[in-house]
Structures are given as C-alpha cells and as structure tokens.
Design an enzyme around this catalytic site. Structure first.
Site, PDB file in Angstrom:
ATOM      1  CE1 TYR A 213      -3.308   3.077   0.748  1.00  0.00           C
ATOM      2  CE2 TYR A 213      -2.085   3.368   2.831  1.00  0.00           C
ATOM      3  CZ  TYR A 213      -2.882   3.761   1.983  1.00  0.00           C
ATOM      4  OH  TYR A 213      -3.507   5.100   2.058  1.00  0.00           O
TER       5      TYR A 213
HETATM    6  N1  LIG Z   1      -8.723   7.413   5.630  1.00  0.00           N
HETATM    7  C1  LIG Z   1      -7.338   7.540   6.049  1.00  0.00           C
HETATM    8  O1  LIG Z   1      -6.986   7.712   7.275  1.00  0.00           O
HETATM    9  C2  LIG Z   1      -6.316   7.788   4.932  1.00  0.00           C
HETATM   10  C3  LIG Z   1      -4.838   7.804   5.436  1.00  0.00           C
HETATM   11  C4  LIG Z   1      -3.955   8.033   4.379  1.00  0.00           C
HETATM   12  C5  LIG Z   1      -4.231   7.927   3.151  1.00  0.00           C
HETATM   13  N2  LIG Z   1      -5.627   8.050   2.705  1.00  0.00           N
HETATM   14  C6  LIG Z   1      -6.016   7.904   1.413  1.00  0.00           C
HETATM   15  O2  LIG Z   1      -7.174   8.694   1.180  1.00  0.00           O
HETATM   16  C7  LIG Z   1      -7.936   8.478  -0.162  1.00  0.00           C
HETATM   17  C8  LIG Z   1      -9.236   8.423   0.655  1.00  0.00           C
HETATM   18  O3  LIG Z   1      -9.478   7.219   1.557  1.00  0.00           O
HETATM   19  P1  LIG Z   1     -10.734   7.034   2.104  1.00  0.00           P
HETATM   20  O4  LIG Z   1     -10.534   6.867   3.763  1.00  0.00           O
HETATM   21  O5  LIG Z   1     -11.807   8.004   1.886  1.00  0.00           O
HETATM   22  O6  LIG Z   1     -10.866   5.573   1.476  1.00  0.00           O
HETATM   23  P2  LIG Z   1     -12.387   4.985   1.077  1.00  0.00           P
HETATM   24  O7  LIG Z   1     -12.052   3.346   0.626  1.00  0.00           O
HETATM   25  O8  LIG Z   1     -13.381   5.289   1.840  1.00  0.00           O
HETATM   26  O9  LIG Z   1     -12.671   5.629  -0.296  1.00  0.00           O
HETATM   27  C9  LIG Z   1     -11.987   5.343  -1.522  1.00  0.00           C
HETATM   28  C10 LIG Z   1     -13.066   5.509  -2.928  1.00  0.00           C
HETATM   29  O10 LIG Z   1     -12.269   5.098  -3.805  1.00  0.00           O
HETATM   30  C11 LIG Z   1     -13.308   4.098  -4.663  1.00  0.00           C
HETATM   31  N3  LIG Z   1     -12.335   3.342  -5.570  1.00  0.00           N
HETATM   32  C12 LIG Z   1     -11.505   2.316  -5.213  1.00  0.00           C
HETATM   33  N4  LIG Z   1     -10.628   2.014  -6.182  1.00  0.00           N
HETATM   34  C13 LIG Z   1     -11.132   2.578  -7.153  1.00  0.00           C
HETATM   35  C14 LIG Z   1     -11.053   2.485  -8.712  1.00  0.00           C
HETATM   36  N5  LIG Z   1     -10.214   1.589  -9.103  1.00  0.00           N
HETATM   37  N6  LIG Z   1     -11.777   3.089  -9.493  1.00  0.00           N
HETATM   38  C15 LIG Z   1     -12.510   4.007  -8.909  1.00  0.00           C
HETATM   39  N7  LIG Z   1     -13.116   4.054  -7.762  1.00  0.00           N
HETATM   40  C16 LIG Z   1     -12.217   3.378  -6.952  1.00  0.00           C
HETATM   41  C17 LIG Z   1     -14.060   3.306  -3.768  1.00  0.00           C
HETATM   42  O11 LIG Z   1     -15.133   2.806  -4.093  1.00  0.00           O
HETATM   43  C18 LIG Z   1     -14.284   4.224  -2.341  1.00  0.00           C
HETATM   44  O12 LIG Z   1     -15.372   4.773  -2.339  1.00  0.00           O
HETATM   45  C19 LIG Z   1      -7.292   7.135  -0.381  1.00  0.00           C
HETATM   46  O13 LIG Z   1      -6.526   7.423  -1.516  1.00  0.00           O
HETATM   47  C20 LIG Z   1      -6.571   6.513   0.686  1.00  0.00           C
HETATM   48  O14 LIG Z   1      -5.366   5.896   0.533  1.00  0.00           O
HETATM   49  C21 LIG Z   1      -6.811   7.723   3.785  1.00  0.00           C
END
Ligand SMILES: NC(=O)c1ccc[n+]([C@@H]2O[C@H](COP(=O)([O-])OP(=O)(O)OC[C@H]3O[C@@H](n4cnc5c(N)ncnc54)[C@H](O)[C@@H]3O)[C@@H](O)[C@H]2O)c1
Length: 335
Positions: free
Chosen positions: A152
């Site tokens: 990741y």
């Molecule tokens: N939540 C955290 O603490 C955190 C921390 C560090 C980084 N991030 C990053 O922030 C971003 C958002 O995270 P989140 O917590 O909202 O995650 P989440 O999983 O709730 O949201 C991601 C969304 O992307 C969509 N998705 C995934 N793969 C896809 C694809 N190939 N095509 C189209 N849609 C796709 C999913 O359906 C989902 O709704 C991500 O990039 C994640 O890696 C989040």
C-alpha cells in the site's frame, strides 16, 4: 470553482465534496463503488451528495480511461482531487494486485487526464505510511521516505514519484497530501475507531495490536477537508516557497504536504477515550504487531501551517464523540 473529485462515495471524498458544495462550488464526483467494504455505506454517502444541484455523480473505475477522459473533458474542472484508491494497510498483504490496479494504473490515468485537460491544480491523496518506520519524529516532508513497509505504502510513494515526473514534464501544478489516520462520522469500517465502537456495542472483544504500544496522529475529518480546501488555492509555485521546510521541487510545480496535527496518541489512550465517550469498558484482546504495521505516526504540521495559516486542532474526545453519535444514528442503514 469546479472540482473533479475521485472517490466521492468514500469517506474522505464524501466529506470534501459536501464541504465544497456547501461553500458554493461545483463538483463532479467519480467512484467505482468497489466492494472493499459495505456498499450500503457508500450508497448512503452518495445519496447525501446527489441532493445538491451542483453535484453530478459518475460511476466508473479509475482503470476506465475513456470514461474518465470524457467526464473530465466535458466538465473542464479547475481542480482535480484524486482520492479514489485501494486503501488499507493490512488488506495489501493479501491483495497487492488491487493496489497495483487502482493506485498505479488508476493514478497514471489521472495524470494523463490532468495533462490532457491542462488542469490548474492536481491534488493527490498519499499517506503517512510512506514514512515507514522512520525513527525521526515528527515526520517532516523533507525527511527520507523511501523504505515503505507495505505494498500500500509503496503504491502511494510510486504515485508521488510518477506525479513528480508529470509535474516536471508537463508543468502540471501538483500537491500530494500525506494523510495521517483520518477519523470521524461516515468513517471507514476497516479502521480502528469504527471496529472498536462496533465491537463494544455488540459486546465483542476489541483486537489491540502491538500490545497497545503503537501510537497514531489522528486527524479529524472536518479539519482534513478544511486543509484540502485551503490548499486548493495554494499553487505549488516559487512565489509561495516556505524557506527550509518546503518540499516544492526545483524541477517542477510539485509539493508534498503532511495533513496531520502533530499530536500523536497511544493506542491505549485512544481506547480510554472511546471508553469514556461510550461510558463502558472495552474487552481487550492483546495481540502482537501485525506484519507491515508501523510503530508510530507523528506529523510535523509546520509546512501546512506555513502554507494555510492553520492546522488540524479538533481534540480526540470531541471527534470520537461525533463518530459515536453518528454511528448510533446510522447503524441500521449502513451495516
Ligand atoms: N482514511 C485515512 O485515514 C487515510 C489515510 C491515508 C491516506 N488515505 C488515502 O485517502 C484516500 C481516500 O481514503 P478514504 O479513507 O476515503 O477511503 P475509501 O475507501 O473510503 O474511499 C475510496 C473510494 O475510492 C473508490 N475506489 C477504489 N478503487 C477505485 C477504482 N479503481 N476506481 C474507482 N473508484 C475506486 C472506492 O469505491 C471508495 O469509495 C485514499 O487514496 C487513501 O489511500 C486515507
């Protein structure tokens, strides 16, 4: 302004889109509704967004370059915020290919589209996981971050590197955020707060990894989306370089910024807060560190503060209370 946001059915994308719509901006949201966790939760978030006349939802995968291209070309956004990704550290141990597809191929498609559309500002979601087990704290953006412990983290670090090359070659102004453990209402069911609260309500044990010795810099979702909105108008250009601590590249309009408050909390203290808020003790099952887990995260918020004049400040107790209230109200419709 016109924002094209990927991942709007996800936790962070939903909150960001809602905030921008409330502030009077136009938003096109794009999400593949992947089955990584409850689709009912994603649908409920999306239902909250489609109520806004200035919102349009397109269901599609990042891997579908033709649909992405058509959507962005017709909308002509000022800003692209790329949040869609295969998230989660532990899941990447068993399913690395999902990260390759979404986070590398998918992010490359976004870079190509940003280039085609000549977008004014491309903003990308990276993660504190890129710092790996870096012993130097707090984590500063100028510190070395090239020993990822999980696929990741590797996929996000690779996205940052790919984006830097596009910023250099095609002059796409690009900001990559490194998020630090984001939490709050409408949060993700695979993350600790959601899992702990759910288990405690169901009178189940909570699984405490690393014997509780890990710590995390928790970021409340409202603070996070405020920071993203602030940074949307802070172009990564020479004019706003912050002396000594800036990551603004000398080779192109590219910058990485930590989005975290710089107030890490130990896992056991975190559980104490949840117990206080819920008014009941947790049954703790102590477990060793999981493969790929980092012992701590700790953001230096100095660059964010210098660029925007503020940093995440919401206290953990306030944020946990908001989450628990939301969960109790919405449990039935999202599980
Ligand atoms: N939540 C955290 O603490 C955190 C921390 C560090 C980084 N991030 C990053 O922030 C971003 C958002 O995270 P989140 O917590 O909202 O995650 P989440 O999983 O709730 O949201 C991601 C969304 O992307 C969509 N998705 C995934 N793969 C896809 C694809 N190939 N095509 C189209 N849609 C796709 C999913 O359906 C989902 O709704 C991500 O990039 C994640 O890696 C989040």
């Amino acid at each position: 302004m016109r924002f094209f946001i990927t991942g709007t059915a996800g936790f962070i994308g939903f909150h960001l889109a809602r905030k921008l719509l409330q502030d009077g901006h136009e938003v096109v949201g794009y999400d593949g509704m992947t089955p990584y966790y409850s689709l009912r939760l994603k649908e409920a978030r999306n239902a909250g967004l489609v109520q806004f006349p200035a919102f349009r939802f397109v269901e599609g995968m990042l891997e579908d370059k033709a649909l992405l291209s058509e959507t962005v070309t017709s909308f002509k956004p000022d800003v692209i915020v790329h949040l869609a990704a295969q998230a989660g550290v532990r899941y990447s141990l068993e399913n690395p290919k999902a990260y390759l597809d979404s986070n590398l191929i998918g992010s490359w498609n976004i870079l190509e589209i940003a280039r085609e559309a000549k977008v004014g500002h491309l903003m990308l979601a990276s993660t504190s996981s890129v710092y790996g087990a870096n012993p130097d704290i707090p984590f500063r953006e100028i510190d070395k971050a090239d020993e990822p412990l999980t696929f990741y983290a590797a996929s996000k670090k690779a996205m940052e590197a790919m984006a830097h090359s596009y910023a250099h070659l095609y002059k796409i102004p690009t900001t990559a955020f490194r998020f630090f453990t984001v939490y709050g209402p409408w949060g993700r069911p695979d993350m600790a707060l959601f899992k702990f609260v759910k288990a405690m309500i169901d009178d189940q044990e909570i699984e405490v990894y690393g014997e509780g010795k890990m710590s995390r810099d928790f970021t409340y979702i409202d603070d996070l989306v405020d920071s993203i909105a602030d940074l949307a108008s802070v172009q990564p250009v020479e004019g706003n370089r912050v002396a000594s601590i800036d990551t603004l590249s000398a080779q192109g309009p590219f910058r990485t910024v930590n989005l975290g408050g710089g107030q890490p909390v130990g896992l056991l203290d975190f559980i104490d807060v949840i117990e206080r808020v819920m008014g009941k003790p947790a049954r703790r099952k102590m477990l060793p560190m999981q493969q790929g887990d980092v012992p701590r995260t700790f953001a230096s918020p100095d660059l964010l503060l210098a660029l925007t004049g503020r940093k995440p400040e919401t206290g953990l107790e306030v944020g946990v209370e908001a989450f628990v209230r939301w969960y109790l109200d919405h449990r039935a419709e999202i599980d």
